[in-house]
Design a protein around this motif. Structure first.
Motif, PDB file in Angstrom:
ATOM      1  N   TRP A  88      -1.498  -8.665   0.830  1.00 20.83           N
ATOM      2  CA  TRP A  88      -2.958  -8.631   0.899  1.00 20.83           C
ATOM      3  C   TRP A  88      -3.435  -7.200   0.660  1.00 20.83           C
ATOM      4  O   TRP A  88      -2.998  -6.282   1.356  1.00 20.83           O
ATOM      5  CB  TRP A  88      -3.454  -9.114   2.261  1.00 20.83           C
ATOM      6  CG  TRP A  88      -3.282 -10.587   2.458  1.00 20.83           C
ATOM      7  CD1 TRP A  88      -2.268 -11.222   3.089  1.00 20.83           C
ATOM      8  CD2 TRP A  88      -4.167 -11.620   2.018  1.00 20.83           C
ATOM      9  NE1 TRP A  88      -2.454 -12.577   3.077  1.00 20.83           N
ATOM     10  CE2 TRP A  88      -3.618 -12.853   2.425  1.00 20.83           C
ATOM     11  CE3 TRP A  88      -5.379 -11.617   1.315  1.00 20.83           C
ATOM     12  CZ2 TRP A  88      -4.232 -14.073   2.153  1.00 20.83           C
ATOM     13  CZ3 TRP A  88      -5.990 -12.829   1.058  1.00 20.83           C
ATOM     14  CH2 TRP A  88      -5.430 -14.039   1.466  1.00 20.83           C
ATOM     15  N   ALA A  89      -4.298  -7.024  -0.313  1.00 21.43           N
ATOM     16  CA  ALA A  89      -4.822  -5.699  -0.633  1.00 21.43           C
ATOM     17  C   ALA A  89      -6.281  -5.593  -0.194  1.00 21.43           C
ATOM     18  O   ALA A  89      -7.069  -6.538  -0.357  1.00 21.43           O
ATOM     19  CB  ALA A  89      -4.721  -5.427  -2.136  1.00 21.43           C
ATOM     20  N   ILE A  90      -6.633  -4.447   0.377  1.00 17.91           N
ATOM     21  CA  ILE A  90      -8.025  -4.177   0.747  1.00 17.91           C
ATOM     22  C   ILE A  90      -8.800  -3.810  -0.505  1.00 17.91           C
ATOM     23  O   ILE A  90      -8.337  -3.034  -1.354  1.00 17.91           O
ATOM     24  CB  ILE A  90      -8.076  -3.023   1.768  1.00 17.91           C
ATOM     25  CG1 ILE A  90      -7.331  -3.419   3.049  1.00 17.91           C
ATOM     26  CG2 ILE A  90      -9.518  -2.645   2.089  1.00 17.91           C
ATOM     27  CD1 ILE A  90      -7.110  -2.268   4.017  1.00 17.91           C
ATOM     28  N   VAL A  91      -9.993  -4.371  -0.631  1.00 18.38           N
ATOM     29  CA  VAL A  91     -10.848  -4.091  -1.798  1.00 18.38           C
ATOM     30  C   VAL A  91     -12.072  -3.314  -1.306  1.00 18.38           C
ATOM     31  O   VAL A  91     -13.045  -3.908  -0.824  1.00 18.38           O
ATOM     32  CB  VAL A  91     -11.283  -5.388  -2.499  1.00 18.38           C
ATOM     33  CG1 VAL A  91     -12.076  -5.061  -3.758  1.00 18.38           C
ATOM     34  CG2 VAL A  91     -10.072  -6.254  -2.843  1.00 18.38           C
ATOM     35  N   PRO A  92     -12.056  -1.987  -1.400  1.00 19.94           N
ATOM     36  CA  PRO A  92     -13.171  -1.197  -0.878  1.00 19.94           C
ATOM     37  C   PRO A  92     -14.459  -1.419  -1.664  1.00 19.94           C
ATOM     38  O   PRO A  92     -14.442  -1.641  -2.880  1.00 19.94           O
ATOM     39  CB  PRO A  92     -12.694   0.250  -1.035  1.00 19.94           C
ATOM     40  CG  PRO A  92     -11.196   0.154  -1.083  1.00 19.94           C
ATOM     41  CD  PRO A  92     -10.930  -1.132  -1.814  1.00 19.94           C
TER      42      PRO A  92
END
Length: 428
Positions: free
Chosen positions: A69-73
């Motif tokens: 899971w990647a954070i999308v700023p």
């Protein structure tokens, strides 16, 4: 206590120390924290706290699942003021983080549970008292109240084979001010833990981590009954047995000299090993728990969505999605993958907490975005404890909360309560 802009305040505290040549005793990244803790801990302590089940595949799965899971700023949002506060079972908490229960904590530091309680009280977040703790729950509660009166605390319950003990532990938890009862479901028997097995080391057999029991009058009644019905047996005498006897004598209440010769201390250890957990534990037992307590009931160790639905159907107040830090079943589903399934199954009908493998503020951010209401931190606070006692346990978790705060703002968000899956993207 955690405050607004806690992340920047924590950064400034560390950098200001650096101006004067002071470096933090507790490293601010998990890998270095783990490395330094290993250097100061005993082989037995490290095996018990850091070790996992089997080949460690579940521990690896916990990390891999989070990394998918990647954070999308998001940018150009006013994030100058942020809130980490949440409400959980009627209590306002400074951050969505709890100190998880870890048994036999004295392997990392003397009076471990008392120090951990003080650390949690200073940060304004709950400590879930371990049922296998190294201090009576009343002593830990008193220490926490000495820092902040009424500091939030829960109690973890291992369901014994003797209901007298279950009832007594629950009553004591209510008396000492527990805000919730967390029933551990996944340790009705110990998993296959090679690190401990290779050392022949079971802390409880040495009287380590049984203080909730040896401070309980019902437990001693059970011990007395067993002694009355026991046949006289001559124990095997060896150097190792003598060392173990001294360990038991030091860890069980009473004077050392008396404990070395009296039958009760050794009987207490054997009684604990025989009755501490119930392999026959089932949904009927959980249903009966409502008759035993008015505390909110949280089930720890749920990984399957059908089990989560059944818990909700029973009116359970909360679920801790946990694979016991990878310490019970090798090759188990990761806590993060299970969290997604459980959140979807529950549909907001119970509080959801995440546990197992969450070591950083970014990890906590991801868990909250996936639907957790709060996250339990285990190994990091134990490693901090090993390095610097109460201050170390506090700083290890303070660093996680600080990173959570900064990650929240740098990702374009201002309130942890508003995070959802739109803040993340699943990686292939």
């Amino acid at each position: 206590m955690v405050s607004v802009n806690f992340g920047r305040s924590r950064q400034n505290e560390v950098y200001t120390g650096g101006i004067h040549g002071r470096k933090p005793i507790v490293p601010t990244d998990f890998a270095e924290l783990e490395r330094r803790a290993k250097a100061v801990m005993s082989r037995r302590g490290w095996a018990y706290i850091a070790g996992g089940a089997g080949e460690g595949r579940t521990m690896a799965a916990n990390r891999a699942a989070l990394d998918r899971w990647a954070i999308v700023p998001r940018v150009l949002r006013d994030v100058s003021e942020r809130s980490l506060q949440i409400e959980l079972f009627g209590q306002q908490l400074a951050a969505p983080v709890l100190f998880a229960p870890v048994g036999a904590g004295a392997l990392a530091h003397p009076d471990a549970d008392v120090h951990i309680g003080r650390a949690a009280a200073e940060l304004g977040v709950p400590y879930i008292f371990s049922n296998q703790g190294c201090a009576p729950m009343e002593d830990v509660a008193e220490a926490m109240d000495g820092v902040v009166p009424g500091a939030p605390r829960w109690f973890q319950l291992y369901w014994s084979t003797d209901d007298r003990l279950v009832d007594s532990l629950i009553g004591r938890a209510e008396e000492m001010g527990a805000a919730a009862l967390a029933v551990t479901l996944d340790t009705t028997m110990l998993g296959w833990r090679p690190q401990d097995l290779n050392l022949g080391s079971l802390p409880f057999a040495r009287g380590e981590g049984i203080d909730q029991y040896t401070s309980d009058p019902s437990f001693w009644e059970i011990v007395a009954e067993r002694l009355r019905g026991a046949a006289d047996e001559k124990p095997e005498i060896s150097l190792g047995a003598i060392k173990t006897l001294f360990s038991i004598a030091r860890n069980v209440p009473g004077g050392l000299r008396k404990n070395l010769t009296a039958p009760e201390p050794r009987a207490a250890v054997q009684t604990f090993l025989d009755i501490y957990s119930r392999p026959s534990l089932n949904w009927g037992d959980i249903a009966s728990l409502r008759e035993k307590t008015t505390l909110p009931i949280v089930l720890k160790g749920i990984l399957h969505p059908d089990d989560a639905r059944q818990a909700v159907d029973l009116g359970i107040d909360g679920i801790i999605v946990s694979n016991h830090g990878g310490r019970q079943v090798d090759g188990s589903i990761s806590s993060t993958d299970a969290l997604v399934d459980v959140v979807d199954a529950v549909g907001g009908k119970a509080k959801i907490l995440a546990d197992s493998g969450f070591y950083t503020g970014a990890d906590v951010f991801k868990a909250l975005a996936l639907g957790a209401d709060a996250v339990c931190i285990g190994r990091p606070h134990m490693y901090g404890l090993a390095l610097d006692g109460a201050d170390g346990a506090r700083d290890a978790v303070a660093n996680i909360i600080a990173e959570l705060d900064l990650t929240l703002g740098l990702s374009g968000h201002t309130d942890v309560a508003e995070l959802d899956r739109t803040a993340l993207r699943k990686q292939d």
